[in-house]
Design a protein around this motif. Structure first.
Motif, PDB file in Angstrom:
ATOM      1  N   PHE A 159       0.832  -1.200   0.000  1.00 51.54           N
ATOM      2  CA  PHE A 159       0.000   0.000   0.000  1.00 51.54           C
ATOM      3  C   PHE A 159       0.868   1.252   0.000  1.00 51.54           C
ATOM      4  CE2 PHE A 159      -3.136   3.047   1.450  1.00 51.54           C
ATOM      5  CZ  PHE A 159      -4.312   2.588   0.882  1.00 51.54           C
ATOM      6  N   LEU A 160       1.987   1.203   0.708  1.00 53.87           N
ATOM      7  CA  LEU A 160       2.900   2.345   0.729  1.00 53.87           C
ATOM      8  C   LEU A 160       3.477   2.602  -0.657  1.00 53.87           C
ATOM      9  CD1 LEU A 160       4.447   4.536   2.289  1.00 53.87           C
ATOM     10  CD2 LEU A 160       6.203   2.816   2.732  1.00 53.87           C
ATOM     11  N   CYS A 161       3.931   1.552  -1.352  1.00 56.98           N
ATOM     12  CA  CYS A 161       4.466   1.724  -2.714  1.00 56.98           C
ATOM     13  C   CYS A 161       3.402   2.280  -3.646  1.00 56.98           C
ATOM     14  CB  CYS A 161       4.978   0.393  -3.255  1.00 56.98           C
ATOM     15  SG  CYS A 161       6.525  -0.140  -2.533  1.00 56.98           S
ATOM     16  N   GLY A 162       2.201   1.747  -3.569  1.00 58.95           N
ATOM     17  CA  GLY A 162       1.118   2.247  -4.412  1.00 58.95           C
ATOM     18  C   GLY A 162       0.742   3.674  -4.089  1.00 58.95           C
ATOM     19  N   THR A 163       0.723   4.008  -2.803  1.00 55.69           N
ATOM     20  CA  THR A 163       0.383   5.370  -2.378  1.00 55.69           C
ATOM     21  C   THR A 163       1.424   6.368  -2.850  1.00 55.69           C
ATOM     22  OG1 THR A 163      -0.817   4.577  -0.446  1.00 55.69           O
ATOM     23  CG2 THR A 163      -0.045   6.846  -0.376  1.00 55.69           C
ATOM     24  N   LEU A 164       2.697   6.041  -2.670  1.00 54.51           N
ATOM     25  CA  LEU A 164       3.753   6.956  -3.105  1.00 54.51           C
ATOM     26  C   LEU A 164       3.716   7.174  -4.612  1.00 54.51           C
ATOM     27  CD1 LEU A 164       6.754   5.841  -0.876  1.00 54.51           C
ATOM     28  CD2 LEU A 164       5.332   7.879  -0.629  1.00 54.51           C
ATOM     29  N   SER A 165       3.434   6.112  -5.348  1.00 49.01           N
ATOM     30  CA  SER A 165       3.328   6.258  -6.796  1.00 49.01           C
ATOM     31  C   SER A 165       2.114   7.102  -7.178  1.00 49.01           C
ATOM     32  CB  SER A 165       3.244   4.876  -7.439  1.00 49.01           C
ATOM     33  OG  SER A 165       3.197   4.984  -8.824  1.00 49.01           O
ATOM     34  N   LEU A 166       1.005   6.863  -6.522  1.00 49.02           N
ATOM     35  CA  LEU A 166      -0.225   7.587  -6.856  1.00 49.02           C
ATOM     36  C   LEU A 166      -0.149   9.070  -6.508  1.00 49.02           C
ATOM     37  CD1 LEU A 166      -3.003   7.125  -8.060  1.00 49.02           C
ATOM     38  CD2 LEU A 166      -3.852   6.641  -5.783  1.00 49.02           C
ATOM     39  N   VAL A 167       0.541   9.409  -5.418  1.00 56.12           N
ATOM     40  CA  VAL A 167       0.642  10.825  -5.043  1.00 56.12           C
ATOM     41  C   VAL A 167       1.722  11.548  -5.835  1.00 56.12           C
ATOM     42  CG1 VAL A 167      -0.219  10.374  -2.725  1.00 56.12           C
ATOM     43  CG2 VAL A 167       2.231  10.545  -3.088  1.00 56.12           C
ATOM     44  N   GLY A 168       2.507  10.817  -6.611  1.00 59.25           N
ATOM     45  CA  GLY A 168       3.524  11.459  -7.437  1.00 59.25           C
ATOM     46  C   GLY A 168       4.815  11.737  -6.715  1.00 59.25           C
ATOM     47  N   PHE A 169       5.209  10.857  -5.791  1.00 57.43           N
ATOM     48  CA  PHE A 169       6.473  11.009  -5.069  1.00 57.43           C
ATOM     49  C   PHE A 169       7.626  10.859  -6.051  1.00 57.43           C
ATOM     50  CE2 PHE A 169       9.869   9.548  -2.222  1.00 57.43           C
ATOM     51  CZ  PHE A 169       9.805  10.540  -1.259  1.00 57.43           C
ATOM     52  N   TRP A 170       8.684  11.667  -5.906  1.00 56.59           N
ATOM     53  CA  TRP A 170       9.786  11.639  -6.848  1.00 56.59           C
ATOM     54  C   TRP A 170      10.402  10.242  -6.917  1.00 56.59           C
ATOM     55  CZ3 TRP A 170      14.806  10.320  -7.441  1.00 56.59           C
ATOM     56  CH2 TRP A 170      15.416  10.739  -8.620  1.00 56.59           C
ATOM     57  N   GLY A 171      10.698   9.808  -8.113  1.00 57.77           N
ATOM     58  CA  GLY A 171      11.322   8.512  -8.327  1.00 57.77           C
ATOM     59  C   GLY A 171      10.335   7.401  -8.621  1.00 57.77           C
ATOM     60  N   THR A 172       9.054   7.675  -8.472  1.00 55.61           N
ATOM     61  CA  THR A 172       8.040   6.664  -8.777  1.00 55.61           C
ATOM     62  C   THR A 172       7.459   6.941 -10.163  1.00 55.61           C
ATOM     63  OG1 THR A 172       6.241   7.927  -7.776  1.00 55.61           O
ATOM     64  CG2 THR A 172       7.433   6.412  -6.332  1.00 55.61           C
ATOM     65  N   SER A 173       6.768   5.971 -10.689  1.00 56.27           N
ATOM     66  CA  SER A 173       6.174   6.148 -12.009  1.00 56.27           C
ATOM     67  C   SER A 173       5.119   7.255 -12.001  1.00 56.27           C
ATOM     68  CB  SER A 173       5.559   4.838 -12.486  1.00 56.27           C
ATOM     69  OG  SER A 173       4.568   4.404 -11.586  1.00 56.27           O
ATOM     70  N   GLY A 174       4.422   7.435 -10.894  1.00 54.59           N
ATOM     71  CA  GLY A 174       3.408   8.476 -10.796  1.00 54.59           C
ATOM     72  C   GLY A 174       3.976   9.874 -10.898  1.00 54.59           C
ATOM     73  N   TYR A 175       5.191  10.054 -10.389  1.00 51.58           N
ATOM     74  CA  TYR A 175       5.820  11.372 -10.467  1.00 51.58           C
ATOM     75  C   TYR A 175       6.037  11.778 -11.913  1.00 51.58           C
ATOM     76  CZ  TYR A 175       9.438  14.919 -10.390  1.00 51.58           C
ATOM     77  OH  TYR A 175      10.168  16.060 -10.610  1.00 51.58           O
ATOM     78  N   PHE A 176       6.608  10.876 -12.703  1.00 51.83           N
ATOM     79  CA  PHE A 176       6.944  11.225 -14.079  1.00 51.83           C
ATOM     80  C   PHE A 176       5.700  11.384 -14.944  1.00 51.83           C
ATOM     81  CE2 PHE A 176      10.825   9.387 -12.402  1.00 51.83           C
ATOM     82  CZ  PHE A 176      11.712  10.407 -12.697  1.00 51.83           C
ATOM     83  N   SER A 177       4.673  10.595 -14.688  1.00 52.65           N
ATOM     84  CA  SER A 177       3.462  10.750 -15.492  1.00 52.65           C
ATOM     85  C   SER A 177       2.749  12.056 -15.146  1.00 52.65           C
ATOM     86  CB  SER A 177       2.530   9.555 -15.312  1.00 52.65           C
ATOM     87  OG  SER A 177       2.062   9.467 -13.989  1.00 52.65           O
ATOM     88  N   LYS A 178       2.658  12.389 -13.857  1.00 50.75           N
ATOM     89  CA  LYS A 178       2.014  13.659 -13.482  1.00 50.75           C
ATOM     90  C   LYS A 178       2.840  14.845 -13.945  1.00 50.75           C
ATOM     91  CE  LYS A 178      -0.736  12.111  -9.662  1.00 50.75           C
ATOM     92  NZ  LYS A 178      -1.086  12.156  -8.289  1.00 50.75           N
ATOM     93  N   GLU A 179       4.152  14.715 -13.857  1.00 51.67           N
ATOM     94  CA  GLU A 179       5.013  15.808 -14.296  1.00 51.67           C
ATOM     95  C   GLU A 179       4.830  16.072 -15.786  1.00 51.67           C
ATOM     96  OE1 GLU A 179       9.729  16.946 -14.342  1.00 51.67           O
ATOM     97  OE2 GLU A 179       9.132  14.851 -14.414  1.00 51.67           O
ATOM     98  N   MET A 180       4.726  15.023 -16.572  1.00 52.08           N
ATOM     99  CA  MET A 180       4.573  15.199 -18.019  1.00 52.08           C
ATOM    100  C   MET A 180       3.206  15.803 -18.359  1.00 52.08           C
ATOM    101  SD  MET A 180       6.401  11.754 -19.425  1.00 52.08           S
ATOM    102  CE  MET A 180       6.196  12.168 -21.132  1.00 52.08           C
ATOM    103  N   ILE A 181       2.164  15.347 -17.693  1.00 50.31           N
ATOM    104  CA  ILE A 181       0.822  15.870 -17.968  1.00 50.31           C
ATOM    105  C   ILE A 181       0.720  17.337 -17.558  1.00 50.31           C
ATOM    106  CG2 ILE A 181      -1.608  15.696 -17.312  1.00 50.31           C
ATOM    107  CD1 ILE A 181      -1.109  12.623 -17.083  1.00 50.31           C
ATOM    108  N   LEU A 182       1.165  17.647 -16.334  1.00 48.03           N
ATOM    109  CA  LEU A 182       1.094  19.038 -15.874  1.00 48.03           C
ATOM    110  C   LEU A 182       2.035  19.941 -16.668  1.00 48.03           C
ATOM    111  CD1 LEU A 182       0.817  18.522 -12.021  1.00 48.03           C
ATOM    112  CD2 LEU A 182      -0.989  19.195 -13.613  1.00 48.03           C
ATOM    113  N   GLY A 183       3.191  19.411 -17.026  1.00 42.43           N
ATOM    114  CA  GLY A 183       4.136  20.187 -17.831  1.00 42.43           C
ATOM    115  C   GLY A 183       3.588  20.509 -19.208  1.00 42.43           C
TER     116      GLY A 183
END
Length: 116
Positions: A18-42
């Protein structure tokens, strides 16, 4: 969720997944969620779509708030109902493995993306 708490001690595999999924979903740096949110917002910001950028930032904030709240209520703090806490147990491997399958790689996939 309001009746839970401190389940990290009773359910360690679920806690880490759950921690790994949460960090990815919130866009924590180094997770897949960070790069996808960064690209969309960018992309929204660079194309001067202020409304889309604002909606994206608001959605990212609300997602982060809700997921950290859910994580904190379920896995951190003191148990809210001692009798239920005493009966909580980790699931069998037939349930844990499918749980880990999308959670852990999503947390690490961003590191692979960041490395050239």
């Amino acid at each position: 969720m309001w009746k839970m708490g401190s389940l990290s001690k009773q359910m360690p595999a679920t806690f880490w997944t759950f921690l790994c999924g949460t960090l990815s979903l919130v866009g924590f740096w180094g997770t897949s969620g960070y790069f996808s949110k960064e690209m969309i917002l960018g992309a929204a910001y660079s194309s001067h779509h202020v409304l889309l950028y604002g909606i994206g930032c608001a959605g990212a904030f609300l997602t982060s708030f809700y997921m950290m709240r859910a994580f904190s209520l379920v896995f951190l703090g003191d148990p809210r109902e001692r009798d239920r806490f005493a009966h909580a147990q980790e699931s069998s491997w037939s349930m844990i493995v499918p749980l880990m399958w999308p959670g852990h790689p999503g947390g690490r996939a961003g590191v692979v993306h960041a490395c050239p």
